[in-house]
Design a protein around this motif. Sequence first.
Motif, PDB file in Angstrom:
ATOM      1  N   GLY A 196       0.835  -1.201   0.000  1.00  0.00           N
ATOM      2  CA  GLY A 196       0.000   0.000   0.000  1.00  0.00           C
ATOM      3  C   GLY A 196       0.868   1.249   0.000  1.00  0.00           C
ATOM      4  O   GLY A 196       0.625   2.195  -0.746  1.00  0.00           O
ATOM      5  N   ASP A 230       1.469  -9.227   2.404  1.00  0.00           N
ATOM      6  CA  ASP A 230       1.558  -9.892   1.111  1.00  0.00           C
ATOM      7  C   ASP A 230       2.730 -10.866   0.937  1.00  0.00           C
ATOM      8  O   ASP A 230       2.537 -12.041   0.710  1.00  0.00           O
ATOM      9  CB  ASP A 230       1.597  -8.828   0.021  1.00  0.00           C
ATOM     10  CG  ASP A 230       0.377  -7.913   0.086  1.00  0.00           C
ATOM     11  OD1 ASP A 230      -0.305  -7.885   1.125  1.00  0.00           O
ATOM     12  OD2 ASP A 230       0.093  -7.224  -0.905  1.00  0.00           O
ATOM     13  N   LYS A 232     -14.067   4.502  -0.697  1.00  0.00           N
ATOM     14  CA  LYS A 232     -12.680   4.970  -0.862  1.00  0.00           C
ATOM     15  C   LYS A 232     -12.324   5.026  -2.354  1.00  0.00           C
ATOM     16  O   LYS A 232     -11.785   6.017  -2.851  1.00  0.00           O
ATOM     17  CB  LYS A 232     -11.744   4.011  -0.113  1.00  0.00           C
ATOM     18  CG  LYS A 232     -10.267   4.220  -0.348  1.00  0.00           C
ATOM     19  CD  LYS A 232      -9.453   3.051   0.208  1.00  0.00           C
ATOM     20  CE  LYS A 232      -9.649   1.785  -0.602  1.00  0.00           C
ATOM     21  NZ  LYS A 232      -9.044   0.590  -0.023  1.00  0.00           N
ATOM     22  N   PHE A 285      -9.909  -5.113   3.230  1.00  0.00           N
ATOM     23  CA  PHE A 285     -10.370  -5.764   1.992  1.00  0.00           C
ATOM     24  C   PHE A 285      -9.745  -7.161   1.905  1.00  0.00           C
ATOM     25  O   PHE A 285      -8.785  -7.473   2.628  1.00  0.00           O
ATOM     26  CB  PHE A 285     -10.025  -4.929   0.756  1.00  0.00           C
ATOM     27  CG  PHE A 285      -8.581  -4.518   0.691  1.00  0.00           C
ATOM     28  CD1 PHE A 285      -7.616  -5.370   0.208  1.00  0.00           C
ATOM     29  CD2 PHE A 285      -8.185  -3.259   1.134  1.00  0.00           C
ATOM     30  CE1 PHE A 285      -6.290  -4.999   0.160  1.00  0.00           C
ATOM     31  CE2 PHE A 285      -6.859  -2.873   1.094  1.00  0.00           C
ATOM     32  CZ  PHE A 285      -5.912  -3.748   0.614  1.00  0.00           C
TER      33      PHE A 285
HETATM   34  O1  LIG Z   1      -3.584  -6.916  -1.360  1.00  0.00           O
HETATM   35  C1  LIG Z   1      -2.697  -6.679  -2.153  1.00  0.00           C
HETATM   36  O2  LIG Z   1      -2.348  -7.399  -3.057  1.00  0.00           O
HETATM   37  C2  LIG Z   1      -1.981  -5.410  -2.067  1.00  0.00           C
HETATM   38  O3  LIG Z   1      -0.712  -5.437  -2.448  1.00  0.00           O
HETATM   39  C3  LIG Z   1      -2.341  -4.463  -1.063  1.00  0.00           C
HETATM   40  O4  LIG Z   1      -1.386  -4.408  -0.095  1.00  0.00           O
HETATM   41  C4  LIG Z   1      -2.729  -3.210  -1.756  1.00  0.00           C
HETATM   42  O5  LIG Z   1      -2.042  -2.972  -2.915  1.00  0.00           O
HETATM   43  C5  LIG Z   1      -2.774  -1.968  -1.038  1.00  0.00           C
HETATM   44  O6  LIG Z   1      -2.988  -2.034   0.291  1.00  0.00           O
HETATM   45  C6  LIG Z   1      -3.661  -1.049  -1.805  1.00  0.00           C
HETATM   46  O7  LIG Z   1      -4.794  -0.699  -1.169  1.00  0.00           O
HETATM   47  P1  LIG Z   1      -5.761   0.356  -1.855  1.00  0.00           P
HETATM   48  O8  LIG Z   1      -6.716  -0.374  -2.715  1.00  0.00           O
HETATM   49  O9  LIG Z   1      -6.415   1.074  -0.733  1.00  0.00           O
HETATM   50  O10 LIG Z   1      -4.871   1.250  -2.645  1.00  0.00           O
END
Ligand SMILES: O=C(O)[C@H](O)[C@@H](O)[C@H](O)[C@H](O)COP(=O)(O)O
Length: 622
Positions: free
Chosen positions: A116, A157, A192, A225
């Motif tokens: 992120g 990740d 968001k 998420f």
């Molecule tokens: O789950 C994944 O594969 C990601 O690498 C994750 O870490 C993500 O890229 C960010 O957290 C982005 O989050 P946003 O959608 O809020 O930008």
Amino acid sequence: MSLNSVVESVTARIIERSKLSRRRYLALMECNKAQGVSRPHLTCSNLAHAVAAARPSDKDGLMKAQGPNIGIITAYNDMVSAHQPYRHYPEQIKIFAREVGATAQVAAGVPAMCDGVTQGQAGMDLSVFSRDAIAQSTAIGLSHGMFEAVALLGICDKIVPGLLMGALRFGHLPTMLIPAGPMSSGLPNKEKVHVRELYVEGKVGREKLMEAECASYHGAGTCTFYGTANTNQMMAEFLGLMMPDASFIRVNTPLRQAVTQAGVHRLVEVGLKSETPLPLYEIVDEKAIVNAAVGLMATGGSTNHTIHLPAVARAAGIIIDWEDLSRLSDVVPMIAKIYPSGPADVNKFNAVGGLPTVIRELNEAGFLHRDVKTLAKGGIDSYGKRASLNDKNELVYTLSQSSQDDEVIRDIADPFHKSGGIKLVKGNLGRGVYKASAISDDNLTIEAPARVFDTQEAVKEAQHNGELDKDVVVVVRGQGPRANGMPELHALIPPLGVQMAKGYKVALVTDGRLSGASGKVPAAVHVGPEAKVGGPIAKVRDGDMIRLCALTGQLEVLIDEKIWNEREAAHISAEVAGTGRELFAISRHLAPPAEEGASAVLYMMDRELETLGNNPMKETEQ
Ligand SMILES: O=C(O)[C@H](O)[C@@H](O)[C@H](O)[C@H](O)COP(=O)(O)O
């Protein structure tokens, strides 16, 4: 219910393909157990070094190897919200270990980068390769021979796959993953993303955007998420490497602490010198890997796991490919919808049944191997149970109920989709991965002219200039492991989402990755062979018609075959220096394709192990 025949045949394929490498792995683990470095083999000086700074009351036990000593590998840092709660875990684990006559020491700290924080930035080019660094750091920590069990503290990740890759090389040691839990829900993920799109369109300014981002990311714990971090948790449960139901219990709660305590006690119970040792290599076998893949399909998890699962499997001598995943996807019903596949976040998912409901449903319907070993007593069945505290604040497990919200979890008889969330797409453009779970039916097939880019910045600029105001397949090449380390191109989702909202048909085709949080734009990712090694994606030119179809699994450039065959691949020159990227030249140089796990460390390990013949430890003279 008997085992689903496709699950059975895919497993058989994997066992057959992995025969040699798995045998070699198991032989090496047996050697580790019998002759590898361990406390009884350490000299007085070795031991004195290891206990010099230990608490006096632990010292005697540590030197005499009275109880098991748990080696903690921690990915703590306080910039990554998911890992920040780990700060006090080592101290707590030591207390929980002492309660059952054991000890614990921090064996190593490993890096934990946040995708992120690095999204759309140069640091993202280090992300996949950081997994190898984590695996090696884990091995370095465990190489001291002081431990009879291992506690892995990592969530995000690359961290969980890296920890597992390292720990699997010490597979004779019983090993548990201990998660810390999700952040409480903030601004819903969908909102968001909506604010981000408004920003791209110039309808809100940076201040409003910042406000929305901070309302979403607002505290300690894992992002809410169902991205790569939370998919990691799911997989660890399906693999039997966590306590049941441990994944999504809220961060810093009494229930979370009770599960961690029970986990440490259980780890001691199955430690190396215990009466019932449960080495990691006995748990992570071909069947457990297939169970994890079934979990990935049933929950529409992150596409990143089509790279990580092959890598983790390889670290255990098991070879899987996208064909295996695709065959499973064809038959495994998708029964969970979590953002980006649907509006619910992991907290909501957990509240309406969570993983125990999903695991129980799949298990009862014959989609999971039941003859697997798991850390929890009772095998995979026990992962169908919910954790809670009774009125005496004791941890109890009870069989999970049916879903309490069929917009989020469905019974197996009435799934969201009859097949799984991730598809293999292939054709004259190569092979790629497609996350179907979040794509609306009318976008499952896209046929449009290509527009070719070498960087994500160039895509954003073209969108900003109105150059993408048409049906288009955006091809972003030169993003594979050999080119620039295979970054996530998640920052392209808002601009491409805006184009979709304008009514255009849009798709993305890339040899790079997307994030687990990406979903709504139809995309073929991880396309291989990658452009840097001359893959067909390097031959695409602006205006070529491309067809990407999740229903038929097509990834085709619609062009005269003769013209296509005669076309030269474009030369790819990616940025490889600055932000420390130059330190990773060796990884870029040696990384195998995404389908093989994209790990240079594992690739070279396998090459070397192949030369060892029947002696798993020493090179033979051949
Ligand atoms: O789950 C994944 O594969 C990601 O690498 C994750 O870490 C993500 O890229 C960010 O957290 C982005 O989050 P946003 O959608 O809020 O930008």
